[in-house]
Design a protein around this motif. Structure first.
Motif, short mmCIF file in Angstrom:
data_model
loop_
_atom_site.label_atom_id
_atom_site.label_comp_id
_atom_site.label_asym_id
_atom_site.label_seq_id
_atom_site.Cartn_x
_atom_site.Cartn_y
_atom_site.Cartn_z
N VAL A 72 37.16 43.21 68.88
CA VAL A 72 36.10 42.61 69.71
C VAL A 72 34.77 42.75 68.98
CG1 VAL A 72 34.90 42.68 71.92
CG2 VAL A 72 37.37 43.15 71.82
N THR A 73 34.13 41.64 68.64
CA THR A 73 32.85 41.68 67.94
C THR A 73 32.11 40.36 68.10
OG1 THR A 73 31.74 42.05 65.81
CG2 THR A 73 33.85 40.89 65.75
N ASN A 74 30.79 40.45 68.04
CA ASN A 74 29.94 39.26 68.03
C ASN A 74 29.23 39.10 66.69
OD1 ASN A 74 28.54 36.99 69.22
ND2 ASN A 74 26.74 38.30 69.49
N ASP A 75 29.65 39.88 65.69
CA ASP A 75 28.90 39.92 64.44
C ASP A 75 29.10 38.66 63.60
OD1 ASP A 75 27.03 41.45 62.94
OD2 ASP A 75 28.59 41.75 61.43
N PHE A 76 30.21 37.97 63.76
CA PHE A 76 30.43 36.74 62.99
C PHE A 76 31.13 35.71 63.86
CE2 PHE A 76 33.95 39.64 62.00
CZ PHE A 76 35.07 38.86 62.26
N TYR A 77 30.84 34.44 63.56
CA TYR A 77 31.35 33.37 64.42
C TYR A 77 31.13 32.04 63.69
CZ TYR A 77 32.11 31.08 69.05
OH TYR A 77 32.60 30.35 70.10
N MET A 78 32.14 31.20 63.68
CA MET A 78 32.01 29.83 63.17
C MET A 78 31.65 28.94 64.35
SD MET A 78 34.84 27.44 61.24
CE MET A 78 34.92 28.51 59.80
N THR A 79 30.48 28.30 64.28
CA THR A 79 29.95 27.55 65.42
C THR A 79 29.56 26.13 65.02
OG1 THR A 79 27.58 28.01 65.18
CG2 THR A 79 28.94 29.76 66.15
N ALA A 80 29.04 25.39 65.98
CA ALA A 80 28.56 24.03 65.70
C ALA A 80 27.40 24.04 64.71
CB ALA A 80 28.14 23.35 67.01
N ASN A 81 26.69 25.16 64.61
CA ASN A 81 25.60 25.25 63.64
C ASN A 81 26.09 25.19 62.20
OD1 ASN A 81 23.38 25.45 65.39
ND2 ASN A 81 23.76 27.62 65.74
N CYS A 115 48.86 18.19 73.33
CA CYS A 115 47.96 18.30 72.18
C CYS A 115 48.61 19.12 71.08
CB CYS A 115 46.65 18.92 72.64
SG CYS A 115 45.51 19.30 71.31
N ALA A 116 48.77 18.54 69.90
CA ALA A 116 49.44 19.23 68.78
C ALA A 116 48.68 20.48 68.35
CB ALA A 116 49.58 18.26 67.61
N ALA A 117 47.37 20.45 68.45
CA ALA A 117 46.58 21.59 67.99
C ALA A 117 46.92 22.86 68.74
CB ALA A 117 45.09 21.27 68.16
N ARG A 118 47.30 22.77 70.01
CA ARG A 118 47.54 23.96 70.81
C ARG A 118 48.71 24.78 70.29
NH1 ARG A 118 48.08 22.89 76.91
NH2 ARG A 118 48.08 25.17 76.85
N SER A 119 49.71 24.14 69.74
CA SER A 119 50.86 24.88 69.19
C SER A 119 50.75 25.07 67.68
CB SER A 119 52.16 24.13 69.51
OG SER A 119 52.12 22.81 68.98
N ARG A 120 50.02 24.20 67.03
CA ARG A 120 49.99 24.20 65.56
C ARG A 120 48.93 25.13 64.98
NH1 ARG A 120 50.04 18.28 63.30
NH2 ARG A 120 52.15 18.45 64.19
N TRP A 121 47.80 25.30 65.65
CA TRP A 121 46.67 26.02 65.04
C TRP A 121 46.82 27.54 65.20
CZ3 TRP A 121 41.71 22.84 66.67
CH2 TRP A 121 41.79 21.56 66.10
N THR A 122 47.83 28.10 64.54
CA THR A 122 48.00 29.55 64.49
C THR A 122 47.26 30.10 63.29
OG1 THR A 122 49.99 29.37 63.13
CG2 THR A 122 50.29 29.29 65.53
N PHE A 123 47.11 31.42 63.23
CA PHE A 123 46.50 32.04 62.06
C PHE A 123 47.22 31.61 60.78
CE2 PHE A 123 45.31 35.57 65.15
CZ PHE A 123 43.96 35.26 65.15
N ASP A 124 48.56 31.71 60.82
CA ASP A 124 49.34 31.41 59.61
C ASP A 124 49.17 29.95 59.19
OD1 ASP A 124 50.22 34.01 59.52
OD2 ASP A 124 52.13 33.60 60.52
N TYR A 125 49.18 29.06 60.16
CA TYR A 125 49.06 27.63 59.84
C TYR A 125 47.69 27.33 59.23
CZ TYR A 125 48.70 22.58 60.48
OH TYR A 125 48.51 21.23 60.25
N LEU A 126 46.64 27.81 59.87
CA LEU A 126 45.29 27.54 59.37
C LEU A 126 45.10 28.08 57.96
CD1 LEU A 126 43.23 28.31 62.61
CD2 LEU A 126 43.80 26.05 61.68
N MET A 155 39.79 37.71 58.70
CA MET A 155 38.77 38.51 59.37
C MET A 155 38.88 38.39 60.89
SD MET A 155 35.29 38.02 57.12
CE MET A 155 34.39 39.05 58.28
N VAL A 156 39.07 37.17 61.37
CA VAL A 156 39.19 36.96 62.81
C VAL A 156 40.44 37.65 63.34
CG1 VAL A 156 39.52 35.23 64.62
CG2 VAL A 156 37.92 34.78 62.75
N ARG A 157 41.55 37.55 62.60
CA ARG A 157 42.80 38.16 63.02
C ARG A 157 42.66 39.68 63.20
NH1 ARG A 157 48.41 36.75 61.16
NH2 ARG A 157 47.42 35.48 59.56
#
Length: 338
Positions: free
Chosen positions: A179-188, A122-133, A173-175
């Motif tokens: 450890v926090t639950n205050d923000f999250y990008m979800t299916a919602n 799967c290309a996403a596993r190696s490609r989806w780094t902080f820098d790439y995104l 922000m994620v980088r």
């Protein structure tokens, strides 16, 4: 004038009448109900008259028959619940399941499984780094859930926690979050993010052994510590784990009568620390734990309760577009107050 410390007199209103009816249906003794009402300031003669009226009501007798039918259904569910306690269950890991085996041994039987080996290339596993995104999609506006720590019902109130920002700012922000639950990008947030992040889906394998051609997914991305509380979905679901690990706690659908489900598909039971004093029926509910590793796919069957905690920064893609019947929401109760 009331004596010092006396309970002010209370009238019997429709709220009290609803309370009487519900507790009689649930098996409360009439004398116990009268005692509680008197302690709450209702005159004893009024309390007895209301309880007696409820006991004579043909409406209550009709509802009692419905309650008996539900009790029979709970008994049937309880059969499997008791059998599940006879041996400890682990979610099996199965490598490169064929579509036929997956259908017959898991999808059709409503049994979870972790599928391995399907994301090795799967290309996403190696490609989806902080820098790439950040470099590829950083200027796109995305929607994220914020302010979750201040609201114990953040999932129920998800609409009020939505906020928009540049994707590059969110990646940073994620980088840096720890450890926090205050923000999250979800299916919602998918209604807005599907178009903003559409190019990412081409980095995923089609998984046509299980999914319809051209299937899209929901993009989940957040720091370590994000929590998705116990709930069940209205469809079968794949959790496709791209980055980081997630701890998943599962409860079988047959234990639904014991998880205190009073609103929609949610349970107030905290999967981090199950409070048996507050939720005593959970004492004999088997909770199945597993850790979903990067490159694995968890099949979450419809109706299974699950609690998810991110152990690392995680990226997950979930999807519901299976090749087989997955419409379990059309006949879901419209009134979701249970």
């Amino acid at each position: 004038m009331n004596r010092h410390g006396a309970v002010p007199q209370t009238d019997v209103n429709d709220s009290w009448r609803g309370w009487i009816a519900e507790n009689l249906i649930l098996g409360g003794h009439p004398e116990t109900l009268v005692g509680i009402m008197v302690q709450s300031g209702i005159v004893e003669s009024s309390a007895r008259a209301e309880v007696d009226a409820a006991l004579r009501s043909p409406y209550l007798r009709g509802v009692s028959r419905l309650h008996n039918r539900l009790a029979k259904r709970d008994w049937v569910l309880g059969i499997q619940s008791r059998l599940n306690q006879l041996a400890q269950y682990e979610v099996p890991r199965r490598e490169r399941l064929s579509g036929e085996v997956f259908l017959n041994e898991h999808y059709r039987r409503n049994q979870p499984v972790i599928i391995t080996g399907m994301l090795d290339d799967c290309a996403a596993r190696s490609r989806w780094t902080f820098d790439y995104l950040a470099a590829q999609l950083g200027d796109r506006e995305v929607e994220v859930q914020f302010g979750r720590n201040a609201d114990p019902d953040y999932e129920l109130n998800s609409m009020s926690h939505k906020r928009r920002m540049p994707f590059g700012e969110y990646v940073a922000m994620v980088r840096d979050a720890g450890v926090t639950n205050d923000f999250y990008m979800t299916a919602n947030n998918d209604g807005h993010n599907r178009d903003a992040l559409r190019e990412l889906m081409s980095d995923l394998p089609p998984l046509t052994e299980y999914l319809q051609e051209g299937s899209n997914g929901f993009f989940w991305f957040g720091p370590a510590g994000t929590i998705t509380p116990f709930h069940h979905d209205l469809t079968n679901n794949f959790m496709i784990q791209i980055a980081g690990r997630k701890k998943v706690r599962l409860i079988a659908p047959c234990d639904t009568p014991k998880v205190y489900n009073q609103r929609h598909c949610f349970s107030p039971v905290d999967g981090r620390n199950i409070d048996l004093q507050r939720f005593p029926m959970m004492a004999d509910v088997p909770v199945i734990d597993c850790v979903l590793e990067p490159g694995e796919i968890l099949f979450l069957p419809v109706g299974w309760w699950h609690f998810v905690e991110a152990l690392d920064v995680t990226i997950t893609v979930s999807t519901t577009h299976f090749k087989w019947d997955n419409d379990f929401y059309t006949h879901y109760p419209r009134n979701q107050d249970f």
